[in-house]
Design a protein around this motif. Structure first.
Motif, PDB file in Angstrom:
ATOM      1  N   PRO A  74       0.809  -1.222   0.000  1.00 16.15           N
ATOM      2  CA  PRO A  74       0.000   0.000   0.000  1.00 16.15           C
ATOM      3  C   PRO A  74       0.840   1.269   0.000  1.00 16.15           C
ATOM      4  CG  PRO A  74      -0.026  -1.004   2.173  1.00 16.15           C
ATOM      5  CD  PRO A  74       0.710  -1.953   1.268  1.00 16.15           C
ATOM      6  N   GLY A  75       1.348   1.628  -1.169  1.00 15.41           N
ATOM      7  CA  GLY A  75       2.109   2.852  -1.330  1.00 15.41           C
ATOM      8  C   GLY A  75       1.218   4.004  -1.739  1.00 15.41           C
ATOM      9  N   SER A  76       1.855   5.089  -2.151  1.00 12.14           N
ATOM     10  CA  SER A  76       1.137   6.321  -2.460  1.00 12.14           C
ATOM     11  C   SER A  76       0.096   6.129  -3.554  1.00 12.14           C
ATOM     12  CB  SER A  76       2.145   7.389  -2.883  1.00 12.14           C
ATOM     13  OG  SER A  76       1.492   8.567  -3.257  1.00 12.14           O
ATOM     14  N   ASP A  77       0.459   5.416  -4.633  1.00 15.43           N
ATOM     15  CA  ASP A  77      -0.476   5.246  -5.743  1.00 15.43           C
ATOM     16  C   ASP A  77      -1.723   4.478  -5.315  1.00 15.43           C
ATOM     17  OD1 ASP A  77       1.247   6.600  -7.367  1.00 15.43           O
ATOM     18  OD2 ASP A  77       2.024   4.823  -8.391  1.00 15.43           O
ATOM     19  N   GLN A  78      -1.523   3.411  -4.531  1.00 12.76           N
ATOM     20  CA  GLN A  78      -2.676   2.624  -4.098  1.00 12.76           C
ATOM     21  C   GLN A  78      -3.577   3.434  -3.174  1.00 12.76           C
ATOM     22  OE1 GLN A  78      -3.165  -0.774  -1.020  1.00 12.76           O
ATOM     23  NE2 GLN A  78      -2.672  -1.826  -2.928  1.00 12.76           N
ATOM     24  N   MET A  79      -2.979   4.171  -2.233  1.00 15.69           N
ATOM     25  CA  MET A  79      -3.777   4.949  -1.296  1.00 15.69           C
ATOM     26  C   MET A  79      -4.493   6.100  -1.999  1.00 15.69           C
ATOM     27  SD  MET A  79      -3.763   3.467   1.614  1.00 15.69           S
ATOM     28  CE  MET A  79      -3.977   2.036   0.552  1.00 15.69           C
ATOM     29  N   ALA A  80      -3.796   6.751  -2.937  1.00 20.27           N
ATOM     30  CA  ALA A  80      -4.436   7.816  -3.690  1.00 20.27           C
ATOM     31  C   ALA A  80      -5.597   7.262  -4.523  1.00 20.27           C
ATOM     32  CB  ALA A  80      -3.413   8.505  -4.595  1.00 20.27           C
ATOM     33  N   GLY A  81      -5.411   6.056  -5.068  1.00 21.53           N
ATOM     34  CA  GLY A  81      -6.471   5.417  -5.837  1.00 21.53           C
ATOM     35  C   GLY A  81      -7.689   5.107  -4.989  1.00 21.53           C
ATOM     36  N   LEU A 138     -18.122   8.225   9.240  1.00 25.22           N
ATOM     37  CA  LEU A 138     -16.672   8.359   9.305  1.00 25.22           C
ATOM     38  C   LEU A 138     -16.041   7.719   8.068  1.00 25.22           C
ATOM     39  CD1 LEU A 138     -16.092   7.210  13.015  1.00 25.22           C
ATOM     40  CD2 LEU A 138     -16.781   9.466  12.178  1.00 25.22           C
ATOM     41  N   TYR A 139     -15.062   8.402   7.496  1.00 26.80           N
ATOM     42  CA  TYR A 139     -14.282   7.815   6.402  1.00 26.80           C
ATOM     43  C   TYR A 139     -13.012   7.255   7.033  1.00 26.80           C
ATOM     44  CZ  TYR A 139     -11.847   7.150   1.988  1.00 26.80           C
ATOM     45  OH  TYR A 139     -11.185   6.593   0.935  1.00 26.80           O
ATOM     46  N   GLY A 140     -12.954   5.924   7.144  1.00 26.53           N
ATOM     47  CA  GLY A 140     -11.967   5.278   8.002  1.00 26.53           C
ATOM     48  C   GLY A 140     -10.674   4.856   7.345  1.00 26.53           C
ATOM     49  N   CYS A 141     -10.090   5.711   6.503  1.00 27.09           N
ATOM     50  CA  CYS A 141      -8.744   5.447   5.992  1.00 27.09           C
ATOM     51  C   CYS A 141      -7.994   6.766   5.974  1.00 27.09           C
ATOM     52  CB  CYS A 141      -8.778   4.833   4.597  1.00 27.09           C
ATOM     53  SG  CYS A 141      -7.110   4.425   3.987  1.00 27.09           S
ATOM     54  N   THR A 142      -6.928   6.863   6.747  1.00 29.32           N
ATOM     55  CA  THR A 142      -6.189   8.118   6.854  1.00 29.32           C
ATOM     56  C   THR A 142      -5.402   8.419   5.594  1.00 29.32           C
ATOM     57  OG1 THR A 142      -5.784   7.294   9.123  1.00 29.32           O
ATOM     58  CG2 THR A 142      -4.924   9.463   8.578  1.00 29.32           C
ATOM     59  N   SER A 143      -4.617   7.439   5.131  1.00 31.23           N
ATOM     60  CA  SER A 143      -3.698   7.700   4.023  1.00 31.23           C
ATOM     61  C   SER A 143      -4.400   7.922   2.692  1.00 31.23           C
ATOM     62  CB  SER A 143      -2.689   6.556   3.900  1.00 31.23           C
ATOM     63  OG  SER A 143      -3.340   5.314   3.767  1.00 31.23           O
ATOM     64  N   ALA A 144      -5.631   7.449   2.554  1.00 32.88           N
ATOM     65  CA  ALA A 144      -6.351   7.615   1.281  1.00 32.88           C
ATOM     66  C   ALA A 144      -6.577   9.088   0.952  1.00 32.88           C
ATOM     67  CB  ALA A 144      -7.687   6.883   1.329  1.00 32.88           C
ATOM     68  N   THR A 145      -6.701   9.941   1.967  1.00 32.66           N
ATOM     69  CA  THR A 145      -6.859  11.371   1.680  1.00 32.66           C
ATOM     70  C   THR A 145      -5.597  12.159   2.008  1.00 32.66           C
ATOM     71  OG1 THR A 145      -7.927  11.777   3.822  1.00 32.66           O
ATOM     72  CG2 THR A 145      -9.358  11.314   1.959  1.00 32.66           C
ATOM     73  N   LEU A 146      -4.767  11.670   2.930  1.00 33.28           N
ATOM     74  CA  LEU A 146      -3.480  12.326   3.165  1.00 33.28           C
ATOM     75  C   LEU A 146      -2.688  12.461   1.865  1.00 33.28           C
ATOM     76  CD1 LEU A 146      -2.049  10.604   6.405  1.00 33.28           C
ATOM     77  CD2 LEU A 146      -2.797  12.972   6.191  1.00 33.28           C
ATOM     78  N   THR A 147      -2.780  11.461   1.011  1.00 36.03           N
ATOM     79  CA  THR A 147      -2.003  11.444  -0.225  1.00 36.03           C
ATOM     80  C   THR A 147      -2.488  12.479  -1.231  1.00 36.03           C
ATOM     81  OG1 THR A 147      -3.406   9.597  -0.927  1.00 36.03           O
ATOM     82  CG2 THR A 147      -1.238   9.044  -0.075  1.00 36.03           C
ATOM     83  N   HIS A 148      -3.688  13.022  -1.037  1.00 37.64           N
ATOM     84  CA  HIS A 148      -4.238  14.011  -1.965  1.00 37.64           C
ATOM     85  C   HIS A 148      -4.156  15.443  -1.428  1.00 37.64           C
ATOM     86  CE1 HIS A 148      -6.116  11.381  -5.015  1.00 37.64           C
ATOM     87  NE2 HIS A 148      -6.348  10.541  -4.012  1.00 37.64           N
ATOM     88  N   GLY A 149      -4.065  15.613  -0.116  1.00 43.48           N
ATOM     89  CA  GLY A 149      -3.987  16.951   0.450  1.00 43.48           C
ATOM     90  C   GLY A 149      -5.271  17.409   1.113  1.00 43.48           C
ATOM     91  N   PRO A 150      -5.184  18.521   1.885  1.00 46.76           N
ATOM     92  CA  PRO A 150      -6.315  18.994   2.691  1.00 46.76           C
ATOM     93  C   PRO A 150      -7.568  19.365   1.903  1.00 46.76           C
ATOM     94  CG  PRO A 150      -4.268  19.977   3.456  1.00 46.76           C
ATOM     95  CD  PRO A 150      -3.938  19.259   2.180  1.00 46.76           C
ATOM     96  N   GLU A 156       5.947  11.066   3.768  1.00 43.62           N
ATOM     97  CA  GLU A 156       6.282  12.405   3.277  1.00 43.62           C
ATOM     98  C   GLU A 156       5.010  13.198   2.972  1.00 43.62           C
ATOM     99  OE1 GLU A 156       9.241  13.878   3.067  1.00 43.62           O
ATOM    100  OE2 GLU A 156      10.281  12.099   3.847  1.00 43.62           O
ATOM    101  N   GLN A 157       4.046  12.538   2.352  1.00 42.15           N
ATOM    102  CA  GLN A 157       2.789  13.213   2.030  1.00 42.15           C
ATOM    103  C   GLN A 157       1.999  13.534   3.296  1.00 42.15           C
ATOM    104  OE1 GLN A 157       1.660  10.084  -0.652  1.00 42.15           O
ATOM    105  NE2 GLN A 157       1.900  11.376  -2.460  1.00 42.15           N
ATOM    106  N   ALA A 158       2.071  12.649   4.285  1.00 44.44           N
ATOM    107  CA  ALA A 158       1.382  12.903   5.555  1.00 44.44           C
ATOM    108  C   ALA A 158       1.981  14.121   6.255  1.00 44.44           C
ATOM    109  CB  ALA A 158       1.478  11.677   6.457  1.00 44.44           C
TER     110      ALA A 158
END
Length: 245
Positions: free
Chosen positions: A49-56, A78-90, A139-141
């Motif tokens: 689960p790297g950046s591409d998968q989480m962003a996807g 609740l949207y229960g995945c932190t990295s899925a939106t961390l990878t896209h930004g605020p 890094e994205q987080a």
């Protein structure tokens, strides 16, 4: 004491390989509430689960999931995945929360947004950070936190690639060690990001050892939902963050 189940209905969207968000929510569940889960796909279980998968995952179509969770007429989703939106930004994170609110008719909170809200509730501007993610997601987080006025003074990497199940298989002892490695003299709080990491069970031990408050994804979502729904504090809430309710 008999539960009335009338205080609130809490809906949670959870990645389908996640094994720890549900038990964590049950550990911290406010009395007289009920918690309802809808599992999300949108990623390959066999990929690291790297950046591409989480962003996807963050960008995947959740309209079906929203229809399903709306069936319980939730008060909050609740949207229960932190990295899925961390990878896209605020801004993406805020837009997703708006999409969930529009699609469910409920108040909406994301894991990433809740993490920021928890840090800010403590008044912390400098933190130690750790997660089970690959370096690029960390890094994205950290960039996500920087955009929210929070500086990461130390980041502790888990040190190896973990698959989708490996993240959830870290023990609370391993999470404790990870948190200790993220400490720094300037860190005002320790942040542990990931809804599938067993951080909640380690919070009080970490706070006792380091003398600093801890903010984790699942704890922060619980804190924010209790604020949003004006629910009273109860005795199953770990960490100093809940002193701010």
């Amino acid at each position: 004491m008999t539960e009335t189940r009338t205080a609130a209905k809490i809906g949670v969207l959870v990645p389908f390989t996640n094994t720890n968000l549900e038990p964590d929510m049950e550990l911290m569940r406010p009395p007289n509430t009920t918690v309802h889960f809808q599992r999300m796909g949108g990623y390959d279980v066999d990929e690291i689960p790297g950046s591409d998968q989480m962003a996807g995952l963050g960008a995947s179509d959740i309209s079906h999931d929203l229809r399903m969770i709306s069936g319980v007429r939730p008060d909050v989703v609740l949207y229960g995945c932190t990295s899925a939106t961390l990878t896209h930004g605020p801004s993406f994170d805020a837009d997703l929360a708006g999409q969930i609110k529009a699609g469910s008719g409920a108040a909406s909170l994301t894991a990433a947004g809740s993490l920021i809200a928890g840090i800010k509730a403590l008044g912390a501007t400098k933190v130690g950070f750790s997660s089970p993610y690959l370096g690029e997601v960390n890094e994205q987080a950290m960039a996500f936190m920087t955009e929210n006025g929070i500086e990461t003074v130390k980041c502790a990497n888990v040190g190896r690639e973990l698959g989708n199940y490996g993240q959830g298989e870290l023990t609370p002892d391993e999470v404790f060690d990870l948190a200790c490695r993220a400490d720094h003299p300037e860190a005002q709080a320790i942040v542990l990001s990931c809804t599938d990491m067993r951080s909640v069970e380690a919070i009080e031990r970490i706070e006792a050892a380091l003398g600093k408050p801890v903010v984790t994804s699942n704890q922060a979502m619980t804190f924010c939902l209790m604020q949003a729904l004006n629910l009273p504090r109860h005795d199953r809430l770990p960490g100093r963050l809940f002193d701010r309710l």
